[in-house]
Design an enzyme around this catalytic site. Structure first.
Site, PDB file in Angstrom:
ATOM      1  N   GLN A  64       0.813  -1.220   0.000  1.00  0.00           N
ATOM      2  CA  GLN A  64       0.000   0.000   0.000  1.00  0.00           C
ATOM      3  C   GLN A  64       0.841   1.263   0.000  1.00  0.00           C
ATOM      4  OE1 GLN A  64      -2.492  -0.099   3.473  1.00  0.00           O
ATOM      5  NE2 GLN A  64      -3.750  -1.777   2.716  1.00  0.00           N
ATOM      6  N   GLU A 132       7.290   6.995   6.254  1.00  0.00           N
ATOM      7  CA  GLU A 132       6.932   5.811   7.040  1.00  0.00           C
ATOM      8  C   GLU A 132       7.970   5.623   8.140  1.00  0.00           C
ATOM      9  OE1 GLU A 132       5.335   2.321   5.183  1.00  0.00           O
ATOM     10  OE2 GLU A 132       4.920   3.383   3.322  1.00  0.00           O
ATOM     11  N   ASP A 239       6.912 -21.102  -1.220  1.00  0.00           N
ATOM     12  CA  ASP A 239       7.145 -22.073  -2.306  1.00  0.00           C
ATOM     13  C   ASP A 239       8.587 -22.022  -2.824  1.00  0.00           C
ATOM     14  OD1 ASP A 239       4.509 -22.817  -2.121  1.00  0.00           O
ATOM     15  OD2 ASP A 239       3.910 -22.084  -4.087  1.00  0.00           O
ATOM     16  N   HIS A 260       4.377  -6.445  10.769  1.00  0.00           N
ATOM     17  CA  HIS A 260       3.857  -5.090  10.591  1.00  0.00           C
ATOM     18  C   HIS A 260       3.025  -4.762  11.820  1.00  0.00           C
ATOM     19  CE1 HIS A 260       2.018  -1.558   8.878  1.00  0.00           C
ATOM     20  NE2 HIS A 260       2.839  -1.646   7.847  1.00  0.00           N
ATOM     21  N   ARG A 307       9.588  -0.706  12.798  1.00  0.00           N
ATOM     22  CA  ARG A 307       8.433  -1.590  12.918  1.00  0.00           C
ATOM     23  C   ARG A 307       8.528  -2.596  14.052  1.00  0.00           C
ATOM     24  NH1 ARG A 307       7.169  -2.794   6.605  1.00  0.00           N
ATOM     25  NH2 ARG A 307       6.372  -0.698   6.290  1.00  0.00           N
ATOM     26  N   HIS A 366       4.661  -9.937   8.049  1.00  0.00           N
ATOM     27  CA  HIS A 366       4.562  -9.042   6.894  1.00  0.00           C
ATOM     28  C   HIS A 366       5.618  -9.306   5.831  1.00  0.00           C
ATOM     29  CE1 HIS A 366       3.524  -5.361   4.815  1.00  0.00           C
ATOM     30  NE2 HIS A 366       4.740  -4.852   4.979  1.00  0.00           N
ATOM     31  N   GLU A 390      11.395 -10.851  -2.616  1.00  0.00           N
ATOM     32  CA  GLU A 390      11.329 -11.292  -1.216  1.00  0.00           C
ATOM     33  C   GLU A 390      11.868 -12.704  -0.998  1.00  0.00           C
ATOM     34  OE1 GLU A 390       7.508 -10.719   0.617  1.00  0.00           O
ATOM     35  OE2 GLU A 390       8.175 -11.564   2.532  1.00  0.00           O
ATOM     36  N   LEU A 407       9.516  -2.937  -2.719  1.00  0.00           N
ATOM     37  CA  LEU A 407       9.202  -2.772  -4.143  1.00  0.00           C
ATOM     38  C   LEU A 407      10.465  -2.339  -4.896  1.00  0.00           C
ATOM     39  CD1 LEU A 407       5.731  -0.933  -3.942  1.00  0.00           C
ATOM     40  CD2 LEU A 407       6.143  -3.348  -4.424  1.00  0.00           C
TER      41      LEU A 407
HETATM   42  C1  SIN Z   1       3.144  -0.150   4.557  1.00  0.00           C
HETATM   43  O1  SIN Z   1       2.611   0.537   3.709  1.00  0.00           O
HETATM   44  O2  SIN Z   1       3.054   0.084   5.760  1.00  0.00           O
HETATM   45  C2  SIN Z   1       3.934  -1.332   4.118  1.00  0.00           C
HETATM   46  C3  SIN Z   1       4.963  -0.914   3.156  1.00  0.00           C
HETATM   47  C4  SIN Z   1       6.176  -1.756   3.304  1.00  0.00           C
HETATM   48  O3  SIN Z   1       6.103  -2.811   3.924  1.00  0.00           O
HETATM   49  O4  SIN Z   1       7.221  -1.339   2.839  1.00  0.00           O
END
Ligand code: SIN
Length: 541
Positions: A64, A132, A239, A260, A307, A366, A390, A407
């Site tokens: 997100q 963030e 997997d 998370h 986090r 997460h 990942e 990402l």
């Molecule tokens: C988030 O939007 O909190 C998750 C984004 C991320 O894990 O980098």
């Protein structure tokens, strides 16, 4: 078998054998980034496969918050230093440097210029960067609260321009084809372990095909579904990790599972993600009786602490006071419904009266910071096998990942794997010495009750014994339980008719064991790996 783009590769669907120069397993940002780079830089025939019917369904789609880059009042040095600080001394500086140097250029060139994505802006020529946890400045580009979906839509829209990419949906990789293990030639025992593609189950016909390739790229995502509470989609079941491990690849850092802090916590709902950007834009965590607690755990950072600190603080408040969740107060977030439209709609569907009511949240698994060891180009320790995104451990995330970098990592290391393969001569495939798949004789259909029960056992074991807080006693118990479960599941796998759910369960129990064992071996608390029986955990929450 449903097909995306038919390539001109010599593929014969009537036999059990498909051949390409490159096989990419997974169609999220890392897999597609690799495919696009290969298609641009070479004439190679590329097959991308996914077990989903919609190829965009992947963890990328659910991201997100956004994609981190170098913001307006920022520098590459700051970005590097934030990643290294959060990684708790365990990030590989070389790959961090690569990420920060190549990432922003690729965002500009591929996502913005080529794919034409418009990130949110505050004016015609100025992006809106959000912030963030643990970032020293606002540097995250986003499209509302659906950045992953928007990026993936944009990247997938480029695929039809490349006739040498063929996308095949609804197929699940069973195992990598590796020599000497699968070879009919006894002399292959003298060669290093080499990958020649994968055995792949067509979930419509239940046939297993040989997908042969000179190079194979694993881009299958993570394993957070191994946990009872998770922000991840159903495909995040380990997997790729399990397949690579069975084939003998070197796997590292899997104990570093990031939780998370804020997933939606209403009993009848999935634990969907409530992005950290909500706190970046003014959201505050409160106990259900209205007490603000983050300043007690991280006075310097408050709600935007790393986090692991926030997740453990929430868990501690919940445990100490027997709260089923904590609350995310969004009353100070401006224009919530415009800035976070997907969260707004989902919460209201479950009767949370936003923006006046707070959102009930709990921590959830997460992201896995570790995975299959890779070098600077995504190469694993198995010849002709690459891993990106990942499923891989490029070293960028060390013992904890900075938000918004997953990402970016998928984009950069997918691109590098593509570049590396494109620059090398095409590799020969010893087709004649690769046997077809052998089915279990008289296989019976997998019993759904067993599948369901075993999945739940794995998820509860991981949540309680290999979760946010670990100790030797819990980890020992997890390993014993998982070993027992793996034996039963492997017996079941050898006797039952193959299907996607059974393959997932087999991979899940193997991945769970990998994580539990690596958590057991690492006796120090570091980053997200928090051992209550380690003396260096004393002053942490
Ligand atoms: C988030 O939007 O909190 C998750 C984004 C991320 O894990 O980098």
């Amino acid at each position: 078998m449903q097909q995306g783009h038919q390539s001109s590769a010599s593929i014969d669907c009537k036999t059990d054998l498909l051949e390409a120069d490159v096989l990419i397993i997974g169609s999220g940002i890392a897999g597609i980034s690799a495919a696009l780079r290969l298609a641009r830089d070479s004439q190679r025939h590329i097959i991308v496969i996914t077990r989903e019917t919609d190829p965009k369904m992947s963890s990328t789609y659910y991201a997100q918050g956004g994609i981190a880059t170098v913001g307006d009042h920022d520098s590459s040095e700051n970005f590097v230093s934030d990643i290294l600080r959060v990684g708790a001394g365990a990030s590989w500086p070389l790959t961090v440097e690569i990420l920060v140097t190549e990432g922003p250029q690729l965002v500009e060139k591929i996502i913005i210029d080529e794919a034409g994505l418009r990130f949110d802006r505050i004016s015609a020529d100025q992006y809106h960067y959000t912030r963030e946890g643990a970032h020293s400045t606002a540097r995250i580009l986003h499209v509302g609260d659906q950045t992953g979906a928007a990026i993936l839509e944009a990247l997938h829209s480029l695929l039809p321009s490349y006739p040498n990419i063929r996308l095949i949906t609804g197929v699940t990789a069973v195992d990598l084809i590796t020599f000497p293990h699968h070879s009919l030639d006894p002399l292959s025992a003298y060669e290093p372990i080499t990958c020649h593609g994968a055995y792949v189950l067509d979930t419509q016909s239940n046939a297993v095909h040989r997908y042969l390739a000179g190079a194979t790229i694993l881009a299958t995502g993570g394993f957070s579904r191994l946990y009872r509470y998770t922000t991840n989609p159903s495909g995040a079941r380990g997997d790729g990790l399990a397949m690579a491990y069975r084939a003998g690849a070197h796997v590292i850092n899997t104990e570093y599972v990031q939780f998370h802090p804020t997933s939606f916590a209403v009993p009848e709902s999935e634990n969907f993600l409530i992005t950290e950007a909500v706190r970046g834009e003014g959201g505050r965590l409160l106990t259900p009786d209205g007490h603000y607690f983050m300043n007690e755990y991280a006075p310097q950072w408050g709600d935007l602490a790393p986090r692991d600190v926030v997740a453990r603080a929430i868990q501690r408040e919940m445990t100490l006071h027997d709260f089923p969740y904590v609350l995310l107060d969004i009353s100070q977030v401006e224009n919530f419904s415009d800035r976070f439209p997907a969260i707004y709609t989902r919460c209201r569907e479950y009767g949370i009266d936003l923006p006046t009511a707070p959102i009930p949240v709990v921590p959830a698994a997460h992201y896995c910071c570790g995975g299959i060891w890779t070098d600077l180009w995504g190469k694993t320790t198995i010849r002709n096998l690459y891993a990106v995104g990942e499923v891989a451990c490029s070293g960028v995330h060390g013992a904890n990942r900075l938000a918004g970098t997953s990402l970016l990592e998928g984009l950069v290391f997918g691109d590098r794997a593509g570049r590396h393969i494109a620059a090398e001569p095409a590799r020969l495939i010893p087709v004649k010495t690769i046997p077809p798949w052998e089915f279990a004789p008289n296989g019976t259909p997998a019993d759904p009750a067993l599948l369901h029960r075993d999945w739940r056992s794995i998820q509860y074991t991981m949540w309680y014994y290999v979760g946010l807080s670990r100790d030797a006693h819990r980890l020992n118990r997890a390993i014993q339980d998982l070993l027992h479960l793996r034996k039963n599941i492997v017996d079941f796998y050898q006797q039952a008719k193959l299907n996607d759910a059974l393959l997932g369960l087999r991979n899940a129990v193997q991945s769970a064991l990998i994580v539990a064992e690596s958590a057991w071996h690492n006796r120090r608390s570091i980053g997200v790996h928090f051992r209550t029986d380690s003396k260096d955990s004393a002053e942490k929450p």
